[in-house]
Motif scaffolding. Structure first.
Motif, PDB file in Angstrom:
ATOM      1  N   GLY A   1       2.586  14.027  15.248  1.00 36.08           N
ATOM      2  CA  GLY A   1       1.808  14.874  16.136  1.00 36.08           C
ATOM      3  C   GLY A   1       0.700  14.100  16.800  1.00 36.08           C
ATOM      4  N   PRO A   2      -0.023  14.735  17.741  1.00 45.59           N
ATOM      5  CA  PRO A   2      -1.137  14.067  18.406  1.00 45.59           C
ATOM      6  C   PRO A   2      -2.292  13.841  17.432  1.00 45.59           C
ATOM      7  CG  PRO A   2      -1.011  16.368  19.057  1.00 45.59           C
ATOM      8  CD  PRO A   2       0.225  16.093  18.276  1.00 45.59           C
ATOM      9  N   GLU A   3      -2.956  12.704  17.554  1.00 48.62           N
ATOM     10  CA  GLU A   3      -4.052  12.372  16.649  1.00 48.62           C
ATOM     11  C   GLU A   3      -5.181  13.388  16.712  1.00 48.62           C
ATOM     12  OE1 GLU A   3      -4.180   7.621  15.984  1.00 48.62           O
ATOM     13  OE2 GLU A   3      -4.789   8.287  17.979  1.00 48.62           O
ATOM     14  N   VAL A   4      -5.404  13.996  17.887  1.00 49.72           N
ATOM     15  CA  VAL A   4      -6.482  14.978  18.016  1.00 49.72           C
ATOM     16  C   VAL A   4      -6.223  16.218  17.168  1.00 49.72           C
ATOM     17  CG1 VAL A   4      -7.151  14.224  20.321  1.00 49.72           C
ATOM     18  CG2 VAL A   4      -5.382  15.965  20.074  1.00 49.72           C
TER      19      VAL A   4
ATOM     20  N   LEU B   1       0.833  -1.202   0.000  1.00 46.21           N
ATOM     21  CA  LEU B   1       0.000   0.000   0.000  1.00 46.21           C
ATOM     22  C   LEU B   1       0.869   1.253   0.000  1.00 46.21           C
ATOM     23  CD1 LEU B   1      -2.785   1.318   0.181  1.00 46.21           C
ATOM     24  CD2 LEU B   1      -2.639   1.088   2.681  1.00 46.21           C
ATOM     25  N   THR B   2       1.965   1.208   0.752  1.00 45.42           N
ATOM     26  CA  THR B   2       2.890   2.350   0.790  1.00 45.42           C
ATOM     27  C   THR B   2       3.477   2.615  -0.588  1.00 45.42           C
ATOM     28  OG1 THR B   2       3.459   1.967   3.110  1.00 45.42           O
ATOM     29  CG2 THR B   2       5.043   3.216   1.794  1.00 45.42           C
ATOM     30  N   ARG B   3       3.884   1.567  -1.280  1.00 43.21           N
ATOM     31  CA  ARG B   3       4.422   1.746  -2.634  1.00 43.21           C
ATOM     32  C   ARG B   3       3.355   2.259  -3.592  1.00 43.21           C
ATOM     33  NH1 ARG B   3       7.265  -2.959  -1.041  1.00 43.21           N
ATOM     34  NH2 ARG B   3       5.573  -4.300  -1.825  1.00 43.21           N
ATOM     35  N   GLN B   4       2.133   1.815  -3.403  1.00 46.08           N
ATOM     36  CA  GLN B   4       1.052   2.219  -4.297  1.00 46.08           C
ATOM     37  C   GLN B   4       0.738   3.709  -4.174  1.00 46.08           C
ATOM     38  OE1 GLN B   4      -2.651   0.194  -3.565  1.00 46.08           O
ATOM     39  NE2 GLN B   4      -3.784   1.416  -5.048  1.00 46.08           N
ATOM     40  N   ARG B   5       0.681   4.198  -2.937  1.00 49.21           N
ATOM     41  CA  ARG B   5       0.267   5.591  -2.751  1.00 49.21           C
ATOM     42  C   ARG B   5       1.438   6.546  -2.514  1.00 49.21           C
ATOM     43  NH1 ARG B   5      -2.803   4.750   3.107  1.00 49.21           N
ATOM     44  NH2 ARG B   5      -0.937   4.361   4.360  1.00 49.21           N
ATOM     45  N   GLY B   6       2.635   5.991  -2.214  1.00 48.70           N
ATOM     46  CA  GLY B   6       3.814   6.835  -2.076  1.00 48.70           C
ATOM     47  C   GLY B   6       4.094   7.339  -0.678  1.00 48.70           C
ATOM     48  N   TYR B   7       3.351   6.897   0.318  1.00 49.76           N
ATOM     49  CA  TYR B   7       3.594   7.338   1.697  1.00 49.76           C
ATOM     50  C   TYR B   7       3.090   6.282   2.679  1.00 49.76           C
ATOM     51  CZ  TYR B   7      -1.397   8.565   1.827  1.00 49.76           C
ATOM     52  OH  TYR B   7      -2.768   8.518   1.787  1.00 49.76           O
ATOM     53  N   SER B   8       3.521   6.417   3.942  1.00 47.19           N
ATOM     54  CA  SER B   8       3.121   5.487   4.989  1.00 47.19           C
ATOM     55  C   SER B   8       2.522   6.266   6.153  1.00 47.19           C
ATOM     56  CB  SER B   8       4.334   4.686   5.473  1.00 47.19           C
ATOM     57  OG  SER B   8       3.954   3.730   6.442  1.00 47.19           O
ATOM     58  N   THR B   9       1.659   5.609   6.914  1.00 43.57           N
ATOM     59  CA  THR B   9       1.050   6.245   8.078  1.00 43.57           C
ATOM     60  C   THR B   9       1.130   5.302   9.284  1.00 43.57           C
ATOM     61  OG1 THR B   9      -1.164   5.338   7.649  1.00 43.57           O
ATOM     62  CG2 THR B   9      -0.613   7.446   6.599  1.00 43.57           C
ATOM     63  N   SER B  10       0.975   5.875  10.466  1.00 39.28           N
ATOM     64  CA  SER B  10       0.859   5.067  11.682  1.00 39.28           C
ATOM     65  C   SER B  10       0.005   5.827  12.687  1.00 39.28           C
ATOM     66  CB  SER B  10       2.232   4.745  12.275  1.00 39.28           C
ATOM     67  OG  SER B  10       2.871   5.923  12.731  1.00 39.28           O
ATOM     68  N   HIS B  11      -0.676   5.061  13.559  1.00 45.76           N
ATOM     69  CA  HIS B  11      -1.565   5.650  14.559  1.00 45.76           C
ATOM     70  C   HIS B  11      -1.384   4.909  15.881  1.00 45.76           C
ATOM     71  CE1 HIS B  11      -3.750   7.908  11.436  1.00 45.76           C
ATOM     72  NE2 HIS B  11      -3.546   6.821  10.700  1.00 45.76           N
ATOM     73  N   SER B  12      -0.965   5.632  16.895  1.00 46.65           N
ATOM     74  CA  SER B  12      -0.777   5.070  18.242  1.00 46.65           C
ATOM     75  C   SER B  12       0.066   3.799  18.219  1.00 46.65           C
ATOM     76  CB  SER B  12      -2.142   4.777  18.892  1.00 46.65           C
ATOM     77  OG  SER B  12      -2.839   5.970  19.142  1.00 46.65           O
ATOM     78  N   GLU B  13       1.014   3.722  17.298  1.00 46.31           N
ATOM     79  CA  GLU B  13       1.811   2.505  17.164  1.00 46.31           C
ATOM     80  C   GLU B  13       2.984   2.467  18.132  1.00 46.31           C
ATOM     81  OE1 GLU B  13       4.239  -0.032  13.741  1.00 46.31           O
ATOM     82  OE2 GLU B  13       3.014   1.689  13.176  1.00 46.31           O
ATOM     83  N   LEU B  14       3.734   3.541  18.180  1.00 42.94           N
ATOM     84  CA  LEU B  14       4.894   3.602  19.065  1.00 42.94           C
ATOM     85  C   LEU B  14       4.630   4.458  20.299  1.00 42.94           C
ATOM     86  CD1 LEU B  14       7.663   3.995  16.331  1.00 42.94           C
ATOM     87  CD2 LEU B  14       7.136   1.956  17.673  1.00 42.94           C
ATOM     88  N   ILE B  15       3.763   5.472  20.133  1.00 42.56           N
ATOM     89  CA  ILE B  15       3.385   6.343  21.249  1.00 42.56           C
ATOM     90  C   ILE B  15       1.861   6.445  21.251  1.00 42.56           C
ATOM     91  CG2 ILE B  15       3.581   8.641  22.270  1.00 42.56           C
ATOM     92  CD1 ILE B  15       6.171   9.042  20.754  1.00 42.56           C
ATOM     93  N   PRO B  16       1.198   6.094  22.357  1.00 39.43           N
ATOM     94  CA  PRO B  16      -0.258   6.198  22.416  1.00 39.43           C
ATOM     95  C   PRO B  16      -0.727   7.621  22.103  1.00 39.43           C
ATOM     96  CG  PRO B  16       0.566   4.947  24.282  1.00 39.43           C
ATOM     97  CD  PRO B  16       1.761   5.532  23.599  1.00 39.43           C
ATOM     98  N   GLY B  17      -1.703   7.715  21.197  1.00 37.81           N
ATOM     99  CA  GLY B  17      -2.254   9.021  20.851  1.00 37.81           C
ATOM    100  C   GLY B  17      -1.491   9.778  19.796  1.00 37.81           C
ATOM    101  N   ALA B  18      -0.419   9.180  19.256  1.00 38.31           N
ATOM    102  CA  ALA B  18       0.395   9.863  18.245  1.00 38.31           C
ATOM    103  C   ALA B  18       0.038   9.374  16.846  1.00 38.31           C
ATOM    104  CB  ALA B  18       1.878   9.631  18.504  1.00 38.31           C
ATOM    105  N   ALA B  19       0.092  10.283  15.893  1.00 38.38           N
ATOM    106  CA  ALA B  19      -0.107   9.958  14.483  1.00 38.38           C
ATOM    107  C   ALA B  19       1.131  10.397  13.708  1.00 38.38           C
ATOM    108  CB  ALA B  19      -1.342  10.656  13.928  1.00 38.38           C
ATOM    109  N   ALA B  20       1.422   9.677  12.632  1.00 37.77           N
ATOM    110  CA  ALA B  20       2.603  10.013  11.821  1.00 37.77           C
ATOM    111  C   ALA B  20       2.331   9.718  10.358  1.00 37.77           C
ATOM    112  CB  ALA B  20       3.814   9.212  12.298  1.00 37.77           C
ATOM    113  N   VAL B  21       2.918  10.542   9.500  1.00 35.12           N
ATOM    114  CA  VAL B  21       2.923  10.294   8.057  1.00 35.12           C
ATOM    115  C   VAL B  21       4.357  10.483   7.585  1.00 35.12           C
ATOM    116  CG1 VAL B  21       0.522  10.916   7.614  1.00 35.12           C
ATOM    117  CG2 VAL B  21       2.274  12.698   7.595  1.00 35.12           C
TER     118      VAL B  21
END
Length: 256
Positions: free
Chosen positions: A219-222, A180-200
């Motif tokens: 940054g924070p998911e909120v 999916l990352t190769r298809q769209r060109g980016y990756s995401t994560s949500h509360s994976e390493l830090i609870p409440g954190a989002a990353a792209v």
């Protein structure tokens, strides 16, 4: 030297650079006629500049009929450029632009075997923020910034099986995420390493076309909701192209 003579010298340098830039990976050898089609010069001026470039080692004459290719002086300059390359310094303008646009933590990661290493970071100025700091390492299979790199490393199934050992990650789910990352060109994560954190995160590439690392926003998911994540992704993709170009690579990855 008169002003007119200085102006002529500047024009000559510009024209010589146009000749050198006419050579590409697709066209490593060019005839004088082919060069004339790529640069706006008269034939006498072209030959005069070619002779000067040959004398300095920037061009070589090869074959019969005569063709030209880049010479060893270009290789020497490329070696100096590569050996003095400071990724953190080169990336600073890119990081700064993303940081000013998002007001979130922005970081640059490079691969180190089955790990990823943070080599530059600009923490968010907001009271609620997430940051890890320069020198932070994490398994490359974990987090958006790791998978943005791993997706373009062309890992084998055996590699991935080794990478996920001890992480609790599912191999099939990881393979699907990398595809999916190769298809769209980016990756995401949500509360994976830090609870409440989002990353792209998005990848960037070196002169050889190999993935050199990833550029991410955290940054924070909120605060980093779906709309702001999409805006951050578009910005990251634009800036990753500029960083890749600064490293000698010019192919853009488009978000889908």
């Amino acid at each position: 030297m008169t002003t007119a003579e200085k102006s002529d010298n500047v024009r000559a340098v510009g024209r010589a650079l146009e000749i050198l830039l006419a050579f590409t990976e697709e066209d490593p050898e060019l005839s004088a006629g082919e060069l004339l089609k790529r640069v706006d010069l008269s034939r006498p001026t072209l030959y005069r500049l070619i002779y000067t470039l040959q004398e300095s080692g920037f061009l070589l004459s090869v074959g019969e009929p005569q063709r030209f290719r880049l010479g060893p002086a270009v290789a020497r300059l490329a070696h100096v450029w590569k050996s003095t390359l400071d990724l953190g310094a080169i990336a600073q303008p890119v990081l700064r632009r993303v940081w000013e646009a998002t007001h979130e933590t922005v970081a640059l990661f490079v691969p180190q075997g089955n790990m990823r290493l943070c080599v530059a970071e600009l923490p968010s100025p907001q009271p609620l923020n997430f940051k890890r700091g320069v020198g932070y390492t994490e398994r490359i299979v974990r987090g958006a910034s790791g998978r943005a790199i791993l997706a373009y490393m062309d890992p084998t199934v055996e590699d991935l099986r080794s990478y996920v050992q001890g992480t609790g990650l599912n191999l099939k789910e990881l393979e699907a995420e990398l595809a999916l990352t190769r298809q769209r060109g980016y990756s995401t994560s949500h509360s994976e390493l830090i609870p409440g954190a989002a990353a792209v995160a998005v990848p960037f590439f070196n002169q050889q076309g190999q993935v050199a690392g990833s550029l991410g926003v955290f940054g924070p998911e909120v605060r980093l909701d779906a709309a702001r994540q999409k805006a951050a992704v578009n910005l990251l993709l634009e800036e990753a192209v500029k960083l890749s170009e600064a490293l000698g690579f010019g192919v853009a990855i488009q978000a889908r």
